[in-house]
Scaffold this motif. Sequence first.
Motif, PDB file in Angstrom:
ATOM      1  N   LEU A   1     -18.862  47.003 -26.363  1.00 29.26           N
ATOM      2  CA  LEU A   1     -17.521  47.133 -25.804  1.00 29.26           C
ATOM      3  C   LEU A   1     -17.148  48.584 -25.537  1.00 29.26           C
ATOM      4  O   LEU A   1     -16.126  48.858 -24.921  1.00 29.26           O
ATOM      5  CB  LEU A   1     -16.504  46.494 -26.750  1.00 29.26           C
ATOM      6  CG  LEU A   1     -16.680  44.985 -26.970  1.00 29.26           C
ATOM      7  CD1 LEU A   1     -15.667  44.477 -27.978  1.00 29.26           C
ATOM      8  CD2 LEU A   1     -16.545  44.235 -25.657  1.00 29.26           C
ATOM      9  N   GLN A   2     -17.969  49.515 -26.011  1.00 33.83           N
ATOM     10  CA  GLN A   2     -17.712  50.933 -25.745  1.00 33.83           C
ATOM     11  C   GLN A   2     -18.613  51.479 -24.642  1.00 33.83           C
ATOM     12  O   GLN A   2     -18.400  52.560 -24.142  1.00 33.83           O
ATOM     13  CB  GLN A   2     -17.944  51.755 -27.017  1.00 33.83           C
ATOM     14  CG  GLN A   2     -17.004  51.396 -28.155  1.00 33.83           C
ATOM     15  CD  GLN A   2     -17.277  52.234 -29.397  1.00 33.83           C
ATOM     16  OE1 GLN A   2     -18.026  53.200 -29.358  1.00 33.83           O
ATOM     17  NE2 GLN A   2     -16.666  51.861 -30.510  1.00 33.83           N
ATOM     18  N   ASN A   3     -19.629  50.726 -24.285  1.00 33.93           N
ATOM     19  CA  ASN A   3     -20.578  51.196 -23.276  1.00 33.93           C
ATOM     20  C   ASN A   3     -20.067  50.876 -21.880  1.00 33.93           C
ATOM     21  O   ASN A   3     -19.552  49.792 -21.621  1.00 33.93           O
ATOM     22  CB  ASN A   3     -21.936  50.523 -23.482  1.00 33.93           C
ATOM     23  CG  ASN A   3     -22.920  50.902 -22.387  1.00 33.93           C
ATOM     24  OD1 ASN A   3     -23.431  52.011 -22.359  1.00 33.93           O
ATOM     25  ND2 ASN A   3     -23.173  49.972 -21.477  1.00 33.93           N
ATOM     26  N   SER A   4     -20.207  51.824 -20.976  1.00 37.93           N
ATOM     27  CA  SER A   4     -19.770  51.562 -19.605  1.00 37.93           C
ATOM     28  C   SER A   4     -20.693  52.145 -18.553  1.00 37.93           C
ATOM     29  O   SER A   4     -20.669  51.715 -17.414  1.00 37.93           O
ATOM     30  CB  SER A   4     -18.364  52.132 -19.377  1.00 37.93           C
ATOM     31  OG  SER A   4     -18.358  53.528 -19.578  1.00 37.93           O
TER      32      SER A   4
ATOM     33  N   VAL B   1     -14.560  43.364 -18.633  1.00 38.81           N
ATOM     34  CA  VAL B   1     -13.966  43.726 -19.915  1.00 38.81           C
ATOM     35  C   VAL B   1     -14.498  45.088 -20.351  1.00 38.81           C
ATOM     36  O   VAL B   1     -15.698  45.360 -20.277  1.00 38.81           O
ATOM     37  CB  VAL B   1     -14.303  42.666 -20.979  1.00 38.81           C
ATOM     38  CG1 VAL B   1     -13.816  43.113 -22.364  1.00 38.81           C
ATOM     39  CG2 VAL B   1     -13.691  41.327 -20.608  1.00 38.81           C
ATOM     40  N   GLY B   2     -13.598  45.950 -20.794  1.00 36.51           N
ATOM     41  CA  GLY B   2     -14.013  47.244 -21.322  1.00 36.51           C
ATOM     42  C   GLY B   2     -14.510  48.217 -20.271  1.00 36.51           C
ATOM     43  O   GLY B   2     -15.057  49.262 -20.604  1.00 36.51           O
ATOM     44  N   GLY B   3     -14.363  47.875 -19.013  1.00 38.09           N
ATOM     45  CA  GLY B   3     -14.775  48.789 -17.956  1.00 38.09           C
ATOM     46  C   GLY B   3     -16.274  48.867 -17.722  1.00 38.09           C
ATOM     47  O   GLY B   3     -16.753  49.772 -17.033  1.00 38.09           O
ATOM     48  N   VAL B   4     -17.060  47.934 -18.297  1.00 34.74           N
ATOM     49  CA  VAL B   4     -18.515  47.986 -18.085  1.00 34.74           C
ATOM     50  C   VAL B   4     -18.832  47.767 -16.610  1.00 34.74           C
ATOM     51  O   VAL B   4     -18.188  46.971 -15.929  1.00 34.74           O
ATOM     52  CB  VAL B   4     -19.248  46.937 -18.944  1.00 34.74           C
ATOM     53  CG1 VAL B   4     -19.115  47.234 -20.408  1.00 34.74           C
ATOM     54  CG2 VAL B   4     -18.771  45.527 -18.634  1.00 34.74           C
TER      55      VAL B   4
ATOM     56  N   MET C   1     -18.203  39.151 -20.186  1.00 37.54           N
ATOM     57  CA  MET C   1     -17.652  40.501 -20.058  1.00 37.54           C
ATOM     58  C   MET C   1     -17.543  40.928 -18.599  1.00 37.54           C
ATOM     59  O   MET C   1     -16.664  41.701 -18.228  1.00 37.54           O
ATOM     60  CB  MET C   1     -18.530  41.505 -20.815  1.00 37.54           C
ATOM     61  CG  MET C   1     -18.376  41.477 -22.325  1.00 37.54           C
ATOM     62  SD  MET C   1     -19.632  42.482 -23.168  1.00 37.54           S
ATOM     63  CE  MET C   1     -19.267  44.122 -22.513  1.00 37.54           C
ATOM     64  N   TYR C   2     -18.423  40.395 -17.774  1.00 43.11           N
ATOM     65  CA  TYR C   2     -18.397  40.742 -16.348  1.00 43.11           C
ATOM     66  C   TYR C   2     -17.514  39.807 -15.532  1.00 43.11           C
ATOM     67  O   TYR C   2     -17.408  39.966 -14.323  1.00 43.11           O
ATOM     68  CB  TYR C   2     -19.815  40.746 -15.780  1.00 43.11           C
ATOM     69  CG  TYR C   2     -20.650  41.893 -16.288  1.00 43.11           C
ATOM     70  CD1 TYR C   2     -20.704  43.098 -15.606  1.00 43.11           C
ATOM     71  CD2 TYR C   2     -21.370  41.781 -17.474  1.00 43.11           C
ATOM     72  CE1 TYR C   2     -21.458  44.163 -16.081  1.00 43.11           C
ATOM     73  CE2 TYR C   2     -22.138  42.839 -17.959  1.00 43.11           C
ATOM     74  CZ  TYR C   2     -22.170  44.024 -17.254  1.00 43.11           C
ATOM     75  OH  TYR C   2     -22.913  45.073 -17.734  1.00 43.11           O
TER      76      TYR C   2
ATOM     77  N   ARG D   1     -12.558  42.468 -12.371  1.00 45.08           N
ATOM     78  CA  ARG D   1     -12.463  43.552 -13.357  1.00 45.08           C
ATOM     79  C   ARG D   1     -13.168  43.144 -14.645  1.00 45.08           C
ATOM     80  O   ARG D   1     -12.766  42.187 -15.313  1.00 45.08           O
ATOM     81  CB  ARG D   1     -11.006  43.871 -13.645  1.00 45.08           C
ATOM     82  CG  ARG D   1     -10.821  45.052 -14.592  1.00 45.08           C
ATOM     83  CD  ARG D   1      -9.348  45.389 -14.767  1.00 45.08           C
ATOM     84  NE  ARG D   1      -9.162  46.533 -15.649  1.00 45.08           N
ATOM     85  CZ  ARG D   1      -7.990  47.054 -15.949  1.00 45.08           C
ATOM     86  NH1 ARG D   1      -6.876  46.526 -15.441  1.00 45.08           N
ATOM     87  NH2 ARG D   1      -7.894  48.095 -16.752  1.00 45.08           N
TER      88      ARG D   1
END
Length: 374
Positions: free
Chosen positions: A223-226, A115-118, A249-250, A113
Amino acid sequence: MSAQHPLPTLVVMHGDQTGEELLAEALRVLHPSVIRQPLEFIDYDLSLENRRATHNQVVWDAAQMACKTGLALKAATITPEIPGDVGSPNAILREALGASVILRTGRRIPQIRPVGGVHAPITIVRMAVDDAYGAKEWRETTESGDEIAWRTSKISRSICRTVAEFTFVHAKRMGAKVFGGPKFTVSATYEGMFKEELDAASDRYPEVTYQPLLIDATFALLLQNSGEALVIPALNRDGDLLSDMVLQMYGSIAGSESLVMGFDANTLQVKTVMAEAPHGTAPALYGKNIANPMAMILAGAALLTYVKTPAGDRVREMEFYRASRSIYESVFEAIYEGKATPDLGGQMMTSEFTDEVIRKVKTKLEVWSTLEST
């Protein structure tokens, strides 16, 4: 193989501790019996001990050979903290290779999973030289007794242009947006030069979406980009920070390869590629057979896509590309199946993960060959 058709040659730069162990795993995957393609390997010992013994001459020799072959695979090495010691080989290698770009891509790791849904890939195109690295530094004491530290760094128009051009070419190839940039509002003369070249490259590639942002806004908006694939151009210091954060992040800094790239000054085409893992020597994992070899294996796979034959034999070059793809697919399929090292939630030892990748690569290449012959 005749003299008219020499083997593609890969310079192998051996390293320290876990870095050397993971290099050995990557070389197992690149063995001609696995990838079904002939390769020649030339070895250089860049361990701390040998760098000290040769006063870094081995580093210069390895770089000189890499310039001739165009391909190098480097293990992680120790950078001593003792003043006046041999220092980091990376600065020497980047200078000697004429490197302009360090390329790192964060991509989704199956079953992990982010971070931040990227989930779309994010690539950092980092300036490989100059800026804060190699800057002149000194300290002075004022009349009041305070101590002041100074640093004088530089960037060049030619390197800025190369990085900007590659950024847009890479984004076009990926179907990605060019996103971010330097802090040109605070540093209009210094960082503004890089911004000027990015703007000029945008004019040359109007089909590529370009969203210039200051570096602080780049960090925040990541952190807002997905949903969008991004290519982020960065100065040397900014790119160092960005790439580590993006890979983590990944799910793991060991989840992607790192490419140090030199270019032809006239055509701006890739001339030399040195692939490595973005992480260090991990001394705490040394000798335990539990470190994640994923990044080093992918580094080897990435090199295969840059194999160029002297006669421009596209058929042979495509065979190396197929071998590269088989390695990438095998690595990510293994992780999807839960066959991973402990850092990614699996129970496999380092060597066991490599065994699984090799098994899958051999299977894929055999199946593809069978299907194409029918």
